[in-house]
Design a protein around this motif. Structure first.
Motif, short mmCIF file in Angstrom:
data_model
loop_
_atom_site.label_atom_id
_atom_site.label_comp_id
_atom_site.label_asym_id
_atom_site.label_seq_id
_atom_site.Cartn_x
_atom_site.Cartn_y
_atom_site.Cartn_z
N ASN A 204 0.84 -1.19 0.00
CA ASN A 204 0.00 0.00 0.00
C ASN A 204 0.88 1.25 0.00
O ASN A 204 1.95 1.27 0.62
N LEU A 205 0.40 2.28 -0.66
CA LEU A 205 1.20 3.50 -0.78
C LEU A 205 1.39 4.18 0.57
O LEU A 205 2.51 4.49 0.97
N ILE A 206 0.31 4.41 1.28
CA ILE A 206 0.38 5.12 2.56
C ILE A 206 0.51 4.13 3.70
O ILE A 206 -0.33 3.24 3.84
N VAL A 207 1.54 4.32 4.51
CA VAL A 207 1.81 3.38 5.60
C VAL A 207 2.05 4.14 6.91
O VAL A 207 2.26 5.35 6.92
N THR A 208 2.05 3.39 7.99
CA THR A 208 2.35 3.95 9.30
C THR A 208 3.87 4.11 9.46
O THR A 208 4.63 3.70 8.57
N LYS A 209 4.30 4.65 10.58
CA LYS A 209 5.73 4.82 10.80
C LYS A 209 6.44 3.48 10.97
O LYS A 209 7.67 3.40 10.92
N GLU A 210 5.64 2.40 11.17
CA GLU A 210 6.21 1.05 11.27
C GLU A 210 6.18 0.33 9.93
O GLU A 210 6.62 -0.82 9.82
N GLY A 211 5.63 0.98 8.90
CA GLY A 211 5.57 0.36 7.58
C GLY A 211 4.34 -0.49 7.34
O GLY A 211 4.25 -1.20 6.34
N LYS A 212 3.36 -0.43 8.26
CA LYS A 212 2.13 -1.20 8.10
C LYS A 212 1.08 -0.37 7.37
O LYS A 212 1.23 0.85 7.21
N ASN A 213 0.00 -1.03 6.94
CA ASN A 213 -1.06 -0.32 6.23
C ASN A 213 -1.63 0.82 7.07
O ASN A 213 -1.91 0.64 8.25
N ALA A 214 -1.81 1.97 6.45
CA ALA A 214 -2.45 3.10 7.14
C ALA A 214 -3.91 2.75 7.40
O ALA A 214 -4.49 1.89 6.74
N TYR A 215 -4.51 3.42 8.37
CA TYR A 215 -5.88 3.14 8.77
C TYR A 215 -6.65 4.47 8.88
O TYR A 215 -6.03 5.55 8.95
N PRO A 216 -7.99 4.42 8.84
CA PRO A 216 -8.78 5.65 8.79
C PRO A 216 -8.45 6.68 9.86
O PRO A 216 -8.33 7.88 9.56
N THR A 217 -8.31 6.24 11.12
CA THR A 217 -8.05 7.19 12.21
C THR A 217 -6.75 7.96 12.00
O THR A 217 -6.67 9.16 12.31
N LEU A 218 -5.74 7.28 11.47
CA LEU A 218 -4.46 7.93 11.21
C LEU A 218 -4.63 9.07 10.20
O LEU A 218 -4.12 10.18 10.39
N ILE A 219 -5.37 8.80 9.12
CA ILE A 219 -5.59 9.81 8.09
C ILE A 219 -6.40 10.97 8.65
O ILE A 219 -6.10 12.14 8.37
N TYR A 220 -7.43 10.66 9.45
CA TYR A 220 -8.23 11.71 10.09
C TYR A 220 -7.34 12.61 10.96
O TYR A 220 -7.48 13.84 10.93
N ASP A 221 -6.47 11.99 11.74
CA ASP A 221 -5.60 12.76 12.63
C ASP A 221 -4.66 13.68 11.84
O ASP A 221 -4.43 14.83 12.23
N ILE A 222 -4.13 13.16 10.74
CA ILE A 222 -3.22 13.96 9.90
C ILE A 222 -3.96 15.18 9.33
O ILE A 222 -3.50 16.31 9.43
N VAL A 223 -5.12 14.91 8.73
CA VAL A 223 -5.89 15.98 8.10
C VAL A 223 -6.36 17.01 9.13
O VAL A 223 -6.24 18.22 8.93
N THR A 224 -6.89 16.52 10.24
CA THR A 224 -7.38 17.42 11.29
C THR A 224 -6.29 18.33 11.82
O THR A 224 -6.50 19.53 12.03
N HIS A 225 -5.11 17.76 12.02
CA HIS A 225 -3.99 18.54 12.56
C HIS A 225 -3.60 19.68 11.62
O HIS A 225 -3.49 20.84 12.04
N TYR A 226 -3.38 19.37 10.36
CA TYR A 226 -2.88 20.39 9.44
C TYR A 226 -3.96 21.39 9.02
O TYR A 226 -3.67 22.59 8.85
N LEU A 227 -5.20 20.93 8.85
CA LEU A 227 -6.26 21.88 8.53
C LEU A 227 -6.52 22.81 9.70
O LEU A 227 -6.94 23.96 9.53
N GLY A 228 -6.26 22.32 10.90
CA GLY A 228 -6.44 23.14 12.10
C GLY A 228 -5.50 24.33 12.15
O GLY A 228 -5.77 25.31 12.86
#
Length: 293
Positions: A204-228
């Motif tokens: 998968n293209l987007i992964v966690t810092k451990e190299g595992k598949n990214a998950y919805p909550t991670l993406i939400y946290d990223i978007v929420t942080h930067y849009l904030g």
């Protein structure tokens, strides 16, 4: 009753999204609990009893949009039961959906968002920072859904033609173009991802810092942080970036049918909602600029 088989039915045959799968399963289980409590045979539910169930949900404080989701889930469930031969009729077939107020899509200021993405020092100079920027750029630059983002594999990217293969609702495929800045960023990200030397790295293209598949909550946290950092508005979900993408295209003269294809909408009606945002923007400009406004 047949919950597992119903779940497999909507997952593999209907090809519903994971979100819809979870929601429909919940609605069916709640309905079965209601029938059990009131000692009603699931195969003998009448049209009136079906309406009474939805009325009970409404009285409990459920919003019309939630009631309509329940209705859709239970219609599908009875279609499944009829196919299995355990039900002779669909009591929800003729129940009308509730009217829901139309809400304008929530967007962020595209100039502020572009400035955020172009500004130095906003994203940390780490693998996670590069990944976070890739997430924001992908959502804003392509208008894809969260579920679609999580399904992108490196093999789906074509840097020669600068496009990405997207698997949308019910596994419907479409090609979405990548702008040059986004394509270059993704190439840099993939290179950095390989240099991280993760164990069993995901395709998968987007992964966690451990190299595992990214998950919805991670993406939400990223978007929420930067849009904030650029917007005080309450809603800062990945879908806000999808809305912003569509509205930006429309504001700059893009054809509505082209936007429909890029977003992966089945019909034009879903895309037309963005025209309201553009009209509101024009009204605002008119009020500010015209002496008679």
């Amino acid at each position: 009753m047949f919950i597992d088989r119903f779940t497999n039915f909507i997952r593999y045959e209907k090809r519903y999204s994971v979100h819809t799968l979870t929601a429909y399963s919940h609605e069916v289980q709640r309905y079965i609990g209601y029938l059990t409590e009131h000692e009603i045979d699931i195969n003998k539910v009448t049209h009136r009893q079906a309406r009474a169930y939805l009325a009970a949900l409404l009285e409990s404080g459920q919003r019309p949009v939630s009631i309509n989701r329940s209705l859709s889930a239970l219609r599908t469930y009875y279609k499944f039961l009829m196919r299995e031969g355990t039900a002779t009729h669909n009591p929800f077939a003729l129940v009308k959906a509730l009217k829901t107020p139309k809400k304008l899509p929530v967007v962020v200021d595209k100039k502020k968002l572009s400035a955020l993405l172009d500004m130095d020092g906003v994203f940390p100079d780490t693998f996670e920072g590069l990944r976070d920027k890739a997430v924001i750029e992908l959502l804003f630059g392509t208008g894809i859904r969260l579920s679609e983002l999580l399904q992108i594999q490196e093999a789906h990217l074509d840097f020669y033609n600068n496009n990405v293969l997207i698997f949308g609702k019910r596994n419907k495929q479409r090609l979405v173009p990548l702008n040059r800045t986004l394509a270059a960023l993704l190439q840099q990200y993939i290179k950095e991802k390989k240099e991280q030397c993760f164990n069993n790295i995901s395709d998968n293209l987007i992964v966690t810092k451990e190299g595992k598949n990214a998950y919805p909550t991670l993406i939400y946290d990223i978007v929420t942080h930067y849009l904030g950092t650029i917007s005080p508005q309450q809603k800062k979900s990945p879908h806000v970036l999808r809305h912003t993408f569509a509205t930006a295209l429309l504001d700059n003269g893009a054809d509505l049918n082209a936007i429909k294809e890029l977003l992966g909408h089945a019909g034009l009606a879903a895309t037309q909602v963005y025209t309201h945002n553009s009209v509101e923007r024009l009204k605002s400009i008119y009020k500010q600029a015209h002496p008679k406004a």
